[in-house]
Design a protein around this motif. Structure first.
Motif, PDB file in Angstrom:
ATOM      1  N   PRO A 148       0.809  -1.228   0.000  1.00 34.33           N
ATOM      2  CA  PRO A 148       0.000   0.000   0.000  1.00 34.33           C
ATOM      3  C   PRO A 148       0.837   1.270   0.000  1.00 34.33           C
ATOM      4  N   THR A 149       2.111   1.182   0.452  1.00 34.71           N
ATOM      5  CA  THR A 149       2.957   2.377   0.433  1.00 34.71           C
ATOM      6  C   THR A 149       3.318   2.799  -0.990  1.00 34.71           C
ATOM      7  N   ILE A 150       3.039   1.925  -1.979  1.00 35.85           N
ATOM      8  CA  ILE A 150       3.249   2.323  -3.374  1.00 35.85           C
ATOM      9  C   ILE A 150       2.502   3.626  -3.665  1.00 35.85           C
ATOM     10  N   ILE A 151       1.247   3.681  -3.237  1.00 34.20           N
ATOM     11  CA  ILE A 151       0.393   4.818  -3.589  1.00 34.20           C
ATOM     12  C   ILE A 151       0.943   6.107  -2.989  1.00 34.20           C
ATOM     13  N   SER A 152       1.314   6.051  -1.713  1.00 33.85           N
ATOM     14  CA  SER A 152       1.846   7.255  -1.075  1.00 33.85           C
ATOM     15  C   SER A 152       3.221   7.612  -1.631  1.00 33.85           C
ATOM     16  N   THR A 153       4.019   6.598  -2.000  1.00 33.45           N
ATOM     17  CA  THR A 153       5.335   6.884  -2.582  1.00 33.45           C
ATOM     18  C   THR A 153       5.192   7.621  -3.912  1.00 33.45           C
ATOM     19  N   VAL A 154       4.296   7.143  -4.767  1.00 29.43           N
ATOM     20  CA  VAL A 154       4.075   7.804  -6.057  1.00 29.43           C
ATOM     21  C   VAL A 154       3.523   9.213  -5.836  1.00 29.43           C
ATOM     22  N   ALA A 155       2.568   9.343  -4.929  1.00 34.28           N
ATOM     23  CA  ALA A 155       2.012  10.680  -4.642  1.00 34.28           C
ATOM     24  C   ALA A 155       3.085  11.602  -4.072  1.00 34.28           C
ATOM     25  N   ASN A 156       3.880  11.082  -3.139  1.00 35.53           N
ATOM     26  CA  ASN A 156       4.957  11.903  -2.570  1.00 35.53           C
ATOM     27  C   ASN A 156       5.934  12.362  -3.639  1.00 35.53           C
ATOM     28  N   ASN A 157       6.254  11.471  -4.591  1.00 32.85           N
ATOM     29  CA  ASN A 157       7.163  11.853  -5.676  1.00 32.85           C
ATOM     30  C   ASN A 157       6.572  12.984  -6.518  1.00 32.85           C
ATOM     31  N   ILE A 158       5.285  12.856  -6.856  1.00 34.03           N
ATOM     32  CA  ILE A 158       4.631  13.895  -7.664  1.00 34.03           C
ATOM     33  C   ILE A 158       4.609  15.225  -6.913  1.00 34.03           C
ATOM     34  N   ILE A 159       4.262  15.164  -5.633  1.00 34.30           N
ATOM     35  CA  ILE A 159       4.217  16.392  -4.822  1.00 34.30           C
ATOM     36  C   ILE A 159       5.610  17.009  -4.695  1.00 34.30           C
ATOM     37  N   SER A 160       6.622  16.168  -4.455  1.00 34.86           N
ATOM     38  CA  SER A 160       7.985  16.683  -4.306  1.00 34.86           C
ATOM     39  C   SER A 160       8.458  17.389  -5.568  1.00 34.86           C
ATOM     40  N   ILE A 161       8.068  16.846  -6.737  1.00 35.95           N
ATOM     41  CA  ILE A 161       8.527  17.421  -8.001  1.00 35.95           C
ATOM     42  C   ILE A 161       7.684  18.634  -8.394  1.00 35.95           C
ATOM     43  N   LEU A 162       6.349  18.481  -8.383  1.00 32.05           N
ATOM     44  CA  LEU A 162       5.483  19.544  -8.897  1.00 32.05           C
ATOM     45  C   LEU A 162       5.226  20.665  -7.892  1.00 32.05           C
ATOM     46  N   ASP A 163       5.066  20.329  -6.607  1.00 33.35           N
ATOM     47  CA  ASP A 163       4.823  21.367  -5.598  1.00 33.35           C
ATOM     48  C   ASP A 163       6.119  21.952  -5.058  1.00 33.35           C
ATOM     49  N   ASN A 164       7.107  21.069  -4.818  1.00 35.75           N
ATOM     50  CA  ASN A 164       8.303  21.498  -4.078  1.00 35.75           C
ATOM     51  C   ASN A 164       9.548  21.634  -4.942  1.00 35.75           C
ATOM     52  N   HIS A 165       9.425  21.340  -6.244  1.00 32.26           N
ATOM     53  CA  HIS A 165      10.468  21.605  -7.240  1.00 32.26           C
ATOM     54  C   HIS A 165      11.761  20.808  -6.990  1.00 32.26           C
ATOM     55  N   LEU A 166      11.651  19.614  -6.427  1.00 32.38           N
ATOM     56  CA  LEU A 166      12.807  18.724  -6.340  1.00 32.38           C
ATOM     57  C   LEU A 166      13.045  18.100  -7.710  1.00 32.38           C
ATOM     58  N   ASN A 167      14.302  17.754  -8.022  1.00 28.57           N
ATOM     59  CA  ASN A 167      14.541  16.996  -9.250  1.00 28.57           C
ATOM     60  C   ASN A 167      14.232  15.523  -8.997  1.00 28.57           C
ATOM     61  N   VAL A 168      14.253  14.704 -10.062  1.00 33.33           N
ATOM     62  CA  VAL A 168      13.805  13.313  -9.910  1.00 33.33           C
ATOM     63  C   VAL A 168      14.708  12.504  -8.981  1.00 33.33           C
ATOM     64  N   GLN A 169      15.991  12.817  -8.953  1.00 35.56           N
ATOM     65  CA  GLN A 169      16.877  12.086  -8.048  1.00 35.56           C
ATOM     66  C   GLN A 169      16.590  12.460  -6.592  1.00 35.56           C
ATOM     67  N   GLN A 170      16.398  13.730  -6.342  1.00 35.50           N
ATOM     68  CA  GLN A 170      16.051  14.169  -4.981  1.00 35.50           C
ATOM     69  C   GLN A 170      14.717  13.577  -4.538  1.00 35.50           C
ATOM     70  N   ALA A 171      13.747  13.528  -5.450  1.00 30.50           N
ATOM     71  CA  ALA A 171      12.435  12.967  -5.115  1.00 30.50           C
ATOM     72  C   ALA A 171      12.547  11.478  -4.805  1.00 30.50           C
ATOM     73  N   ALA A 172      13.352  10.770  -5.593  1.00 35.24           N
ATOM     74  CA  ALA A 172      13.534   9.329  -5.363  1.00 35.24           C
ATOM     75  C   ALA A 172      14.155   9.058  -4.003  1.00 35.24           C
ATOM     76  N   ASP A 173      15.071   9.912  -3.584  1.00 30.73           N
ATOM     77  CA  ASP A 173      15.836   9.678  -2.352  1.00 30.73           C
ATOM     78  C   ASP A 173      15.174  10.242  -1.092  1.00 30.73           C
ATOM     79  N   ALA A 174      14.179  11.104  -1.248  1.00 34.42           N
ATOM     80  CA  ALA A 174      13.576  11.778  -0.087  1.00 34.42           C
ATOM     81  C   ALA A 174      12.971  10.760   0.883  1.00 34.42           C
TER      82      ALA A 174
END
Length: 566
Positions: free
Chosen positions: A462-488
């Motif tokens: 079930p953490t898949i869903i929150s992980t994908v959402a967190n990645n989208i939020i980190s990139i689109l809302d918080n302007h992290l790059n994809v590597q930073q989003a993956a590692d957060a």
């Protein structure tokens, strides 16, 4: 303070990101030979069945989301199906209690595998190179072997594998365990892969299908030759939504992931998260958690196999419903799950579920080619090494996907999820999944399709869903790059149990602030010094809007994977 992430891998022509470097290289090899993203994805899928037996597989199933260069999308559902002999109470004892681990380990834990059907269907309908070429790297890796890292050999010390002679022989050398630097060869699996190249239907309707059925019958399993012959891939329509001006293409049922993702993001559209604080700040985590809590409540009540039931997907995606949910959130405080009341007037009555007292081996890979074709694929055996059962003479592990059904109403499954009647066991049914392969594009217009901006997904139950959402939020809302989003550092809430889970490396000062708000916090691996306390595995691709370059972000939690591009 969180360690600085490295920069994403940059490439001009194609990118493959997966949990294993040999599998990423297999996909890249296809792109360099003139193959498209599907050719590369199928090569990665079969290669992972060799080099990542914990989750890579031909004995499991999954989902492949494809967006071609013209913007046309397909969602290939090759999820496992319950055998015809399955029944709703098959994992209960004579007193009606769940028999421990029966749906997780052993011969009765497996659904009918879909991976071979799914990957070969994808290649035949959307690939260019043909099965012989795309499966060549996997066959080579099985025949010639690959070199184990320290992290990989550690996973092979599984007590469950030791319970089954063939698994014990292949993966544990009958107790003479592999050590780092040794080469692991799998001749039986190589022979099986060669047979699939020669005739992929043999797995379902030929001699191989009969071998699988005979093995199951001999050991008390439920999968028959008729079950295998009846298996089919479903080419479903993805579900789509919008978030902050971007278009999200994601997974429909029997994945719960896509609609829960869209509902969570829909609730969050009413907030300017970055104004509240930085990525992973307590103020952001509070609101994101409350969105997850509400969306997961709907997941448990309403979602299941679309071939067996009608689900209120339009209602769950309704912006007015999201707005109504938003009004139930108090900024800076949690809403106890036991007190949560669904807004009236939007959803049909929820099925009643008896009250109940109150882990995760899947793998995801992302691919893009030079023409802009994108593939997000998530597939699984369910838990580590699936059922731990290896089919004699064929060299592959079977899944334990039956645990994704509700063994008993109101009793949590292996991931702690409370599930309703919509996900009860039934013959031929596909269990509800959290797998959420997703593609994000720029906004669609009436005169043109948007362009791909991100390809993403993760394992993790079930953490898949929150992980994908967190990645989208980190990139689109918080302007992290994809590597930073993956590692957060990750966090997760799934309505029940009512606890906010965080990774061990999640900032302690934020944890204390969340506790002060009233959250019950569960830190992963907190009391085990050797446990890294992590989950998931984000394998991300972004397209640089200025240069058009492909940016690959491989999750730093897994040391043997990589982003491979050219």
């Amino acid at each position: 303070m969180q360690a600085q992430s490295p920069e994403p891998v940059r490439a001009r022509h194609g990118m493959v990101v997966s949990i294993h470097h040999d599998a990423s290289d297999a996909g890249l090899e296809m792109l360099k030979q003139g193959g498209n993203a599907v050719d590369a994805a199928v090569a990665v899928g079969f290669a992972l069945a060799v080099v990542f037996p914990q989750a890579g597989n031909i004995g499991g199933g999954g989902f492949m989301l494809i967006r071609d260069k013209h913007g046309k999308t397909h969602f290939l559902d090759y999820r496992e199906k319950a055998p015809a002999a399955a029944w709703d109470n098959m994992y209960l004892d004579e007193k009606g209690n769940v028999i421990p681990r029966m749906s997780i380990t052993g011969y009765k834990a497996s659904g009918v595998p879909g991976t071979v059907a799914g990957l070969t269907y994808a290649e035949q309908h959307f690939g260019k190179l043909g099965l012989a070429k795309v499966m060549a790297p996997a066959i080579r890796l099985a025949e010639e072997g690959f070199t184990f890292s320290e992290e990989e050999v550690g996973t092979l010390h599984s007590a469950n594998l030791a319970k089954f002679p063939t698994s014990h022989r292949i993966y544990q050398r009958d107790g003479n365990f592999y050590t780092p630097g040794e080469v692991f060869k799998q001749p039986e699996l190589a022979a099986t892969l060669r047979r699939i190249v020669a005739d992929p239907t043999e797995f379902y309707k030929g001699k191989m299908a009969q071998q699988i059925a005979d093995f199951e019958a001999k050991n008390g399993g439920l999968i028959t030759a008729a079950d295998l012959a009846a298996y089919e891939v479903k080419d479903r329509k993805p579900i789509e939504g919008n978030y902050h001006g971007y278009h999200i293409i994601t997974s429909p049922p029997p994945s719960s992931g896509g609609i829960v993702l869209l509902e969570s993001l829909g609730i969050l559209t009413g907030y300017d998260l970055l104004k509240l604080g930085a990525d992973r700040s307590a103020a952001q985590v509070n609101l994101i958690t409350e969105a997850y809590r509400r969306a997961f409540m709907d997941r448990g009540d309403y979602l299941g196999d679309p071939d067996f039931m009608k689900m209120p997907l339009k209602e769950m995606a309704n912006p007015k419903y999201h707005e109504a949910w938003r009004k139930t959130i108090t900024v800076g405080k949690p809403t106890p799950s036991k007190d949560l009341v669904r807004p009236a007037g939007f959803m049909p009555p929820a099925p009643t579920v008896p009250p109940a007292k109150e882990s995760t081996e899947t793998t995801h890979f992302s691919v893009m080619d030079a023409d802009g074709m994108a593939v997000a694929n998530t597939y699984t055996l369910n838990f580590l090494f699936g059922s731990s059962v290896t089919v004699d003479g064929l060299g592959f592990l079977l899944n334990d996907e039956m645990d994704d059904f509700a063994s008993k109403m109101g009793v949590p499954n292996g991931f702690g999820l409370i599930q309703g009647p919509a996900n009860a066991i039934a013959p031929g049914k596909r269990p509800l999944s959290a797998m959420t392969p997703t593609i994000v594009t720029t906004k669609n217009h009436w005169y043109r399709k948007g362009k791909v901006r991100f390809v993403l997904g993760s394992p993790g139950g079930p953490t898949i869903i929150s992980t994908v959402a967190n990645n989208i939020i980190s990139i689109l809302d918080n302007h992290l790059n994809v590597q930073q989003a993956a590692d957060a550092p990750r966090f997760h809430h799934q309505y029940l149990p009512d606890e906010l889970s965080v990774e061990k490396k999640f900032p302690l000062d934020v944890v204390e602030q969340l506790k002060a708000m009233g959250y019950t916090i569960k830190r992963s691996g907190e009391f085990d010094e050797k446990n890294p306390g992590v989950w998931g595995d984000s394998e991300l691709i972004a397209v640089d809007p200025k240069t058009g370059e492909l940016l690959g972000g491989h999750d730093g939690r897994r040391k043997f994977g990589k982003a491979a591009g050219y």
